[in-house]
Scaffold this motif. Structure first.
Motif, PDB file in Angstrom:
ATOM      1  N   HIS A 206       0.518  -1.421 -11.409  1.00 21.96           N
ATOM      2  CA  HIS A 206       0.934  -0.873 -12.704  1.00 21.96           C
ATOM      3  C   HIS A 206       2.247  -1.554 -13.065  1.00 21.96           C
ATOM      4  O   HIS A 206       3.157  -1.632 -12.238  1.00 21.96           O
ATOM      5  CB  HIS A 206       1.111   0.641 -12.619  1.00 21.96           C
ATOM      6  N   ARG A 207       2.323  -2.025 -14.324  1.00 20.53           N
ATOM      7  CA  ARG A 207       3.461  -2.871 -14.679  1.00 20.53           C
ATOM      8  C   ARG A 207       4.809  -2.215 -14.372  1.00 20.53           C
ATOM      9  O   ARG A 207       5.728  -2.865 -13.883  1.00 20.53           O
ATOM     10  CB  ARG A 207       3.379  -3.249 -16.168  1.00 20.53           C
ATOM     11  N   ASP A 208       4.886  -0.926 -14.605  1.00 17.26           N
ATOM     12  CA  ASP A 208       6.196  -0.297 -14.393  1.00 17.26           C
ATOM     13  C   ASP A 208       6.540  -0.158 -12.908  1.00 17.26           C
ATOM     14  O   ASP A 208       7.661   0.210 -12.560  1.00 17.26           O
ATOM     15  CB  ASP A 208       6.299   1.049 -15.132  1.00 17.26           C
ATOM     16  N   ALA A 209       5.585  -0.492 -12.019  1.00 17.67           N
ATOM     17  CA  ALA A 209       5.877  -0.423 -10.576  1.00 17.67           C
ATOM     18  C   ALA A 209       6.222  -1.793  -9.994  1.00 17.67           C
ATOM     19  O   ALA A 209       6.497  -1.897  -8.797  1.00 17.67           O
ATOM     20  CB  ALA A 209       4.677   0.169  -9.829  1.00 17.67           C
ATOM     21  N   VAL A 210       6.214  -2.829 -10.835  1.00 18.49           N
ATOM     22  CA  VAL A 210       6.510  -4.180 -10.310  1.00 18.49           C
ATOM     23  C   VAL A 210       7.901  -4.242  -9.669  1.00 18.49           C
ATOM     24  O   VAL A 210       8.052  -4.750  -8.554  1.00 18.49           O
ATOM     25  CB  VAL A 210       6.329  -5.257 -11.406  1.00 18.49           C
TER      26      VAL A 210
ATOM     27  N   ARG B 287       0.822  -1.212   0.000  1.00 17.19           N
ATOM     28  CA  ARG B 287       0.000   0.000   0.000  1.00 17.19           C
ATOM     29  C   ARG B 287       0.857   1.263   0.000  1.00 17.19           C
ATOM     30  O   ARG B 287       0.470   2.305  -0.534  1.00 17.19           O
ATOM     31  CB  ARG B 287      -0.916  -0.023   1.225  1.00 17.19           C
ATOM     32  N   ALA B 288       2.037   1.135   0.597  1.00 16.35           N
ATOM     33  CA  ALA B 288       2.931   2.290   0.673  1.00 16.35           C
ATOM     34  C   ALA B 288       3.796   2.427  -0.580  1.00 16.35           C
ATOM     35  O   ALA B 288       4.636   3.317  -0.671  1.00 16.35           O
ATOM     36  CB  ALA B 288       3.824   2.157   1.913  1.00 16.35           C
ATOM     37  N   THR B 289       3.614   1.524  -1.549  1.00 22.36           N
ATOM     38  CA  THR B 289       4.460   1.553  -2.742  1.00 22.36           C
ATOM     39  C   THR B 289       3.710   2.219  -3.899  1.00 22.36           C
ATOM     40  O   THR B 289       2.664   1.722  -4.312  1.00 22.36           O
ATOM     41  CB  THR B 289       4.841   0.104  -3.148  1.00 22.36           C
ATOM     42  N   PRO B 290       4.217   3.340  -4.403  1.00 21.04           N
ATOM     43  CA  PRO B 290       3.528   4.007  -5.517  1.00 21.04           C
ATOM     44  C   PRO B 290       3.388   3.064  -6.716  1.00 21.04           C
ATOM     45  O   PRO B 290       4.309   2.295  -7.009  1.00 21.04           O
ATOM     46  CB  PRO B 290       4.457   5.182  -5.853  1.00 21.04           C
ATOM     47  N   GLY B 291       2.220   3.089  -7.342  1.00 21.00           N
ATOM     48  CA  GLY B 291       1.992   2.237  -8.509  1.00 21.00           C
ATOM     49  C   GLY B 291       1.273   0.943  -8.176  1.00 21.00           C
ATOM     50  O   GLY B 291       0.842   0.221  -9.074  1.00 21.00           O
ATOM     51  N   VAL B 292       1.148   0.633  -6.880  1.00 20.76           N
ATOM     52  CA  VAL B 292       0.344  -0.532  -6.500  1.00 20.76           C
ATOM     53  C   VAL B 292      -1.103  -0.072  -6.395  1.00 20.76           C
ATOM     54  O   VAL B 292      -1.409   0.876  -5.675  1.00 20.76           O
ATOM     55  CB  VAL B 292       0.822  -1.141  -5.157  1.00 20.76           C
ATOM     56  N   ILE B 293      -1.977  -0.748  -7.116  1.00 20.74           N
ATOM     57  CA  ILE B 293      -3.382  -0.331  -7.137  1.00 20.74           C
ATOM     58  C   ILE B 293      -4.127  -0.895  -5.927  1.00 20.74           C
ATOM     59  O   ILE B 293      -4.927  -0.221  -5.291  1.00 20.74           O
ATOM     60  CB  ILE B 293      -4.030  -0.805  -8.451  1.00 20.74           C
ATOM     61  N   GLY B 294      -3.880  -2.164  -5.626  1.00 20.39           N
ATOM     62  CA  GLY B 294      -4.569  -2.781  -4.493  1.00 20.39           C
ATOM     63  C   GLY B 294      -3.856  -4.044  -4.090  1.00 20.39           C
ATOM     64  O   GLY B 294      -3.150  -4.662  -4.901  1.00 20.39           O
ATOM     65  N   ALA B 295      -4.031  -4.433  -2.819  1.00 19.12           N
ATOM     66  CA  ALA B 295      -3.410  -5.659  -2.311  1.00 19.12           C
ATOM     67  C   ALA B 295      -4.330  -6.266  -1.268  1.00 19.12           C
ATOM     68  O   ALA B 295      -5.022  -5.540  -0.543  1.00 19.12           O
ATOM     69  CB  ALA B 295      -2.046  -5.353  -1.694  1.00 19.12           C
ATOM     70  N   ARG B 296      -4.345  -7.575  -1.221  1.00 17.11           N
ATOM     71  CA  ARG B 296      -5.150  -8.280  -0.211  1.00 17.11           C
ATOM     72  C   ARG B 296      -4.674  -9.711  -0.117  1.00 17.11           C
ATOM     73  O   ARG B 296      -3.998 -10.210  -1.015  1.00 17.11           O
ATOM     74  CB  ARG B 296      -6.640  -8.231  -0.564  1.00 17.11           C
TER      75      ARG B 296
END
Ligand code: GLA
Length: 400
Positions: free
Chosen positions: A362-366, A338-347
C-alpha cells in the motif's frame, strides 16, 4: 536507482548521452544527424518463477530502470561501444563476434551472434552506454543489454523481425553465446513492457496479455539484498536439467508429457513414488507455481489483495523449500516485509541465489517498509540493502 551519479542521469537523459557520445567518439560529429538513442528496461517478476523454461506462466513487469545507448550507425560493420560510467570501450565485428570475452560486451556480441545465425541484417555503430539498472540484482540487466544491443545493431531502430521472434533471438544469444539456458521471460518483458501494466505470458502458446494490476494506491518496491545474485550458470542450468529429468521420468508413466506445464497435481501425485525426492520437489514447485500465477490473476482481477499476498508468500516459500534458489538474505527481507503493516506480499524475484525481492505495498506504507528494511536488515545480516520503488514502464524503444 536513486543515486545521483553522472552515469545514472545519463540513462534517462538522451541529450546528455548524445553529448557524451560526441565527446567520446568525436569521429561521429560530422554525422550527428544520424545519432539515435535507444533504451530497454529491466523487469521485476510478480509471480511465476522458474516456470518459463517449463512452458508455464509468468507475470513480469518492465520497470523504469534500464539501459540506454546513444549511437551513430556505421557501414563498416564494426561495433565500438563505450561505457559512460568509466570509459571502458569494447569493439567487435558484427558479422564475426568470435568467442565470449567474459565482459559486458558479450551480451551485445551475443545478439550479433544470434542475428548472424538467423541471417538478419546488422549495422556497425559507435555508441555510448549508460545504465541505471543495478547489475546482478535479479532485475534482468542482461536481457536489457541484449535487447538494447539488438536495437543498436539494427541502426538504432526496432529490429526488422516480429517482436516475439526477437524474444527468441535474444534467448538464442543467451543460450548459444553466453551459455545460460534461460527461458523467455526477461527479454519478453523488456520488449513488450507497457506503462502501468504487468504482462501475463503463457510460455507454451506464447499468448500474452497486459494486465492493469497496480492502482495509484499500490506501489511496487524492490529490495536489494546487497548480496550479488550468484546466478552461476551452473546452478541455474542444473535446475533446468532437474526439471527435464523429472519430465522424462513422468513421460515414462504419462506418455505425451513433454514439459512440466502439462503435469497436473494429480499426475504428479500418481507418479511421485517413482521419481527421486529431488525431482518431486522441483516438479512440485513448478506445477504449483503455474497454478499460483493463474490464481494471482484471478485475485488481482477480483481485487482480492489478501489472496495476492498469500500467493506471493507461498511462491517465496516454495522457491526456498522446494526449488532451493533463495538465500538467508532474501528470506530475511521477506520476513521483514511480512512483519510490516501495509505490505501486501513479498517474494524473491528473478532467478534467486541473491539479488532482490519484490514487494507489493500500500503506497502509504512504503516509508514504513523502507525504514524497517534499512533498520532491521543490516542488523540481521551485516549487509547494506537498497530499497527502491519501481514503476511499470514501456518496453524497448527509441527515446531520441
Ligand atoms: C532468470 C531467467 C528467466 C527465468 C527466471 C526465473 O531471470 O533469465 O528466464 O527463468 O530466472 O523465473
Amino acid at each position: 536507482m536513486p543515486e545521483h551519479t553522472e552515469h545514472v542521469d545519463l540513462a534517462r537523459n538522451p541529450d546528455a548521452l548524445t553529448a557524451k557520445l560526441l565527446d567520446l567518439h568525436p569521429e561521429v560529429r560530422e554525422r550527428s544527424a544520424d545519432i539515435r538513442v535507444v533504451h530497454a528496461p529491466g523487469r521485476v517478476n510478480l509471480i511465476g518463477e522458474h516456470t518459463d523454461y517449463n512452458e508455464g506462466y509468468v507475470l513480469p513487469v518492465a520497470i523504469d530502470l534500464g539501459i540506454a545507448i546513444a549511437l551513430a550507425p556505421t557501414d563498416d560493420g564494426i561495433v565500438s561501444l563505450t561505457l559512460a560510467e568509466n570509459g571502458d570501450t569494447q569493439t567487435f565485428v558484427a558479422a564475426a563476434p568470435g568467442e565470449r570475452r567474459h565482459t559486458w560486451i558479450d551480451y551485445v556480441a551475443g545478439m550479433a551472434f544470434a542475428f548472424g545465425e538467423a541471417g538478419l541484417p546488422m549495422r556497425g555503430f559507435r555508441g555510448v552506454l549508460a545504465s541505471d539498472l543495478p547489475q546482478g540484482a535479479g532485475l534482468s540487466s542482461s536481457a536489457a543489454l541484449e535487447v538494447v544491443g539488438a536495437w543498436a545493431l539494427s541502426g538504432g531502430q526496432a529490429p526488422a523481425v516480429d517482436p516475439m521472434r526477437l524474444v527468441h533471438l535474444v534467448k538464442r544469444g543467451e543460450n548459444g553465446y553466453i551459455g545460460l539456458n534461460n527461458g523467455i521471460m526477461d527479454q519478453f518483458a523488456s520488449i513488450f513492457g507497457e506503462p502501468g501494466r504487468a504482462l501475463l505470458l503463457d510460455c507454451r502458446s506464447l499468448d500474452h496479455r497486459a494486465i492493469q494490476l497496480v492502482g495509484d494506491d499500490l506501489a511496487l518496491v524492490a529490495c536489494h539484498s546487497g548480496s550479488p545474485r550468484r546466478l552461476e550458470a551452473s546452478a541455474y542450468n542444473e535446475r533446468r536439467s532437474q526439471c527435464d529429468a523429472a519430465v522424462e521420468a513422468i513421460a515414462g508413466l504419462e506418455p505425451g508429457v513433454t514439459a512440466l506445464r502439462a503435469v497436473t497435481p494429480a499426475m504428479l501425485h500418481a507418479v511421485r513414488d517413482r521419481l527421486s525426492p529431488l525431482a518431486v520437489r522441483r516438479a512440485t514447485h513448478v506445477v504449483e507455481e503455474d497454478q499460483r500465477v493463474l490464481d494471482a490473476i484471478a485475485a488481482f482481477e477480483a481485487g482480492d489483495l489478501a489472496e495476492v499476498g498469500r500467493l506471493f508468500y507461498a511462491s517465496h516459500a516454495s522457491l526456498r523449500d522446494l526449488y532451493d534458489v533463495s538465500s538467508p538474505e532474501l528470506d530475511t527481507l521477506v520476513e521483514i516485509a511480512r512483519a510490516t503493516p501495509g505490505v501486501i506480499g513479498a517474494r524473491l524475484t528473478g532467478a534467486g541465489f541473491g539479488g532482490c525481492t519484490i514487494n507489493l505495498v500500500h503506497r502509504d506504507a512504503v516509508p514504513a517498509l523502507r525504514e524497517a528494511v534499512l533498520r532491521d536488515y543490516p542488523a540481521r545480516t551485516g549487509l547494506t540493502p537498497r530499497v527502491f520503488e519501481v514503476a511499470a514502464s514501456a518496453g524497448a524503444r527509441r527515446i531520441a
